[in-house]
Each structure stands twice: as structure tokens, then as C-alpha cells.
Design an enzyme around this catalytic site. Structure first.
Site, PDB file in Angstrom:
ATOM      1  N   SER A 100      38.415  40.283  45.941  1.00  0.00           N
ATOM      2  CA  SER A 100      39.975  40.565  44.977  1.00  0.00           C
ATOM      3  C   SER A 100      39.844  41.340  43.926  1.00  0.00           C
ATOM      4  CB  SER A 100      40.802  39.162  44.771  1.00  0.00           C
ATOM      5  OG  SER A 100      41.928  39.413  45.083  1.00  0.00           O
ATOM      6  N   HIS A 114      47.022  45.919  44.715  1.00  0.00           N
ATOM      7  CA  HIS A 114      45.892  45.038  45.080  1.00  0.00           C
ATOM      8  C   HIS A 114      45.303  45.185  46.273  1.00  0.00           C
ATOM      9  CE1 HIS A 114      46.133  41.093  47.553  1.00  0.00           C
ATOM     10  NE2 HIS A 114      45.644  40.970  46.363  1.00  0.00           N
ATOM     11  N   ASN A 116      42.519  42.653  49.013  1.00  0.00           N
ATOM     12  CA  ASN A 116      41.760  41.933  49.456  1.00  0.00           C
ATOM     13  C   ASN A 116      40.963  41.666  50.555  1.00  0.00           C
ATOM     14  OD1 ASN A 116      42.706  38.173  50.649  1.00  0.00           O
ATOM     15  ND2 ASN A 116      40.821  38.213  48.333  1.00  0.00           N
ATOM     16  N   VAL A 117      39.731  41.270  50.833  1.00  0.00           N
ATOM     17  CA  VAL A 117      39.552  40.566  51.391  1.00  0.00           C
ATOM     18  C   VAL A 117      38.230  39.155  51.810  1.00  0.00           C
ATOM     19  CG1 VAL A 117      39.096  43.215  52.495  1.00  0.00           C
ATOM     20  CG2 VAL A 117      37.193  42.106  51.235  1.00  0.00           C
ATOM     21  N   ARG A 118      38.597  38.355  52.442  1.00  0.00           N
ATOM     22  CA  ARG A 118      38.199  37.406  52.587  1.00  0.00           C
ATOM     23  C   ARG A 118      37.812  36.328  53.963  1.00  0.00           C
ATOM     24  NH1 ARG A 118      44.001  37.643  51.298  1.00  0.00           N
ATOM     25  NH2 ARG A 118      45.013  36.226  53.248  1.00  0.00           N
ATOM     26  N   HIS A 183      63.422  35.213  45.090  1.00  0.00           N
ATOM     27  CA  HIS A 183      64.887  35.421  44.144  1.00  0.00           C
ATOM     28  C   HIS A 183      64.893  36.624  42.813  1.00  0.00           C
ATOM     29  CE1 HIS A 183      60.771  35.157  41.620  1.00  0.00           C
ATOM     30  NE2 HIS A 183      60.954  35.704  40.693  1.00  0.00           N
ATOM     31  N   GLY A 267      39.518  26.154  41.219  1.00  0.00           N
ATOM     32  CA  GLY A 267      38.792  27.419  40.883  1.00  0.00           C
ATOM     33  C   GLY A 267      38.948  27.561  39.639  1.00  0.00           C
ATOM     34  N   ARG A 268      38.103  28.499  39.368  1.00  0.00           N
ATOM     35  CA  ARG A 268      38.229  29.182  37.938  1.00  0.00           C
ATOM     36  C   ARG A 268      39.683  29.935  37.358  1.00  0.00           C
ATOM     37  NH1 ARG A 268      36.183  33.860  35.411  1.00  0.00           N
ATOM     38  NH2 ARG A 268      34.806  33.017  33.163  1.00  0.00           N
TER      39      ARG A 268
END
Length: 311
Positions: A100, A114, A116-118, A183, A267-268
Site C-alpha cells: 500500500s 494512492h 494498493n494491491v493485496r 458526509h 496492525g502496526r
């Protein structure tokens, strides 16, 4: 190509090898573009299982803050953010691997981005593993340029075309819907690709699609940075960048599934929140001047549209 959705015995090793290589490739390219600052690497372990490799660049010539994070975590039970819409995952232990990244540039004319690959797999004794891929990339400009939007979406299309003509419009629409700040009733940026729960045809097919999207990210972003990084700017543009970064922070802390998953799964925290901008400014009930470039972001760029250049 196999048409079986069976998970290969070495699936995790294949995916991890690719993700580490992707992280390296992107970091080398970003350092080359910036020309001043290098990434600081922070390797970490997670007590409940797994760990990761966080890389952060700050105060560069081009990038004010860039984070490229690899993580591979496991646990006995998926957190609510991952299993809320998949009841069959209850009681399964899981592994999650991903890269990420978030890039916040110095120059307000360079967009934030941004990507991300997961991969997720949830397993239970005497049951077939449940697995899927997810990810994508999206662009958040502060000052809009039509040619940048067209290039971004053309590259996204190129990433998807080998897998069928329906993939890009589906993932593009998913991205527009996902990166919407409810929102505020406005989009976070001009979109790109977003997909989740993907395990079509076979593992090999799904893995190839994830790799294609990962590999096309830098092809989409680098030319835009090159075009915009040396445009002169002043206090007005920087102030607007910081104001719009507030929208970025709001989305990530309220809606982002990856942030929620990371925090709920223990997670961290430093790695999870690396996506937040280095400086942010909120101003009560602010509105851009009529006819200004700032207003054009809202009227001409943030509303979802077809950005593919017509022949």
C-alpha cells in the site's frame, strides 16, 4: 490456463515475492524522481503473527511525504471490517499480504496518489480456503488538468484490457463509488481503479490481473509528476492543498476499509496511518472564489465522468 479456483500450495510465496519486488521497484523510481531524499526502511513484527517492511520518504524536493508499505499479517479471526459482508468467513484464520502506498507531493500542482494491491486467504480445517485479491489506484488532484486525467484513466484501461473489456468500467465505477466522502457529498479525487473480493476464473488469472494493476501504477503517475513538479506556486496554492488534504484525512479515518482492517486486526499503527498528510488545514465553511481554479476542481474534475479520450 487452469480454470480451477484451487489455491496453489505456494500461492503465498508467489504473491510475497511479487509484492516485495513491486515495493522495491516503486521506491527506486520515486527516489530517482525526487533526487534528494531516500526512503527510510522500518522492518517490524506483529505479535499476533506476521510483520512488514515500511518505507517512508519525507521532505524531499518533489515529495513532501511518501510511504510505501509491505505487510504480511495473519491471525485467528478476521476483523469485522473484512468479514461483515462475508458471513462464511466467521471462525476462519487468515493471512493478508499487500503493498500500500500514498504519495503527498510538495507542489500543489502535482496530485496526491494512492495505490494498493493485496491478497486475503481465510482457512478452516476440513474446508476449502476462501481467497481473493483486491486493490487499485486513484488520483487526488488539487488543481485539475484534463490531459492528466485522460492519461491516468487510459493507463488504468491499459492495465485491465488483457482481462476483458468489462473490467475497466466495472473497476472505475467501483472506484468512483468507494472514494466518495459521503458526509461532504463529494469525491476524494478523480478516481481510477478499485476492486475487492476478486477470484475470477482461476488463481493464475486473478493473480495476473492484480500484477497488471500493480505494474501500471507508476506508468500512470510518473508522467503526471514530470509535467507538474516544476510549476511555480505560492501561498494560495499551498493553502488550498492543505485544505483539500483535510478531505483526504477525513476519508481515510472514517471510511477506508484498509485503515479499519489494520486497526481492528491489531496492525502496526504507524504503518497504517502513514497515509495521512504531513500538514492539514481545516477552515470553517470555506468556499472557493467563483470562476477560480480552485472552484474548477469541484465543478469540472471531482464529479465522476468518463475520462477516456475520444478518438
Amino acid at each position: 490456463m487452469s480454470i480451477s479456483k484451487t489455491l496453489p500450495y505456494n500461492a503465498i510465496e508467489q504473491i510475497k515475492s511479487y509484492l516485495l519486488q513491486l515495493q522495491n521497484t516503486i521506491c527506486v523510481l520515486l527516489e530517482s524522481i525526487d533526487g534528494k531524499t531516500r526512503f527510510h526502511e522500518d522492518s517490524w513484527q506483529r505479535a499476533a503473527g506476521g510483520g512488514g517492511r515500511t518505507r517512508i520518504m519525507t521532505n524531499g524536493n518533489v515529495f513532501e511525504k511518501a510511504g510505501v508499505n509491505f505487510s504480511h499479517v495473519s491471525g485467528e479471526q478476521l476483523p469485522a471490517s473484512a468479514s461483515a459482508h462475508r458471513e462464511e468467513l466467521a471462525g476462519r484464520h487468515f493471512s493478508a499480504l499487500g503493498v500500500s502506498l500514498v504519495i503527498h507531493p510538495q507542489n500543489p500542482y502535482v496530485p496526491t496518489t494512492h495505490a494498493n494491491v493485496r491478497f486475503f486467504v481465510a482457512e478452516k480445517e476440513d474446508s476449502e480456503p476462501v481467497w481473493w485479491f483486491g486493490g487499485g489506484f486513484d488520483l487526488t488532484p488539487y488543481y485539475g488538468f484534463v490531459e492528466d486525467c485522460e492519461h491516468w484513466h487510459q493507463t488504468a484501461l491499459n492495465a485491465c484490457l488483457p482481462f476483458g473489456e468489462t473490467i475497466y468500467p466495472k473497476f472505475k465505477r467501483w472506484c468512483d463509488d468507494y472514494f466518495f466522502i459521503k458526509h461532504r457529498n463529494e469525491a476524494r479525487g478523480i478516481g481510477g481503479l478499485f476492486f475487492d473480493d476478486y477470484n475470477e476464473i482461476s488463481f493464475d488469472h486473478s493473480f495476473e490481473l492484480m500484477r497488471s494493476i500493480g505494474d501500471h501504477f507508476i506508468l500512470a503517475y510518473e508522467p503526471i509528476v514530470a509535467r507538474r513538479k516544476d510549476i511555480p506556486f505560492g501561498n494560495r496554492e499551498k493553502a488550498f492543498q492543505n485544505y483539500r488534504r483535510g478531505r483526504y484525512a477525513e476519508f481515510n479515518l472514517v471510511y477506508d476499509r484498509g485503515t479499519l482492517f489494520g486497526l481492528q486486526s491489531g496492525g502496526r499503527t504507524e504503518s497504517i496511518l502513514m497515509s495521512l498528510p504531513p500538514t492539514v488545514h481545516w477552515e470553517y465553511n470555506w468556499h472557493p472564489e467563483k470562476g477560480s481554479d480552485e472552484e474548477k476542481l469541484y465543478t469540472d474534475f471531482l464529479p465522476a465522468k468518463d475520462w477516456l479520450k475520444k478518438e
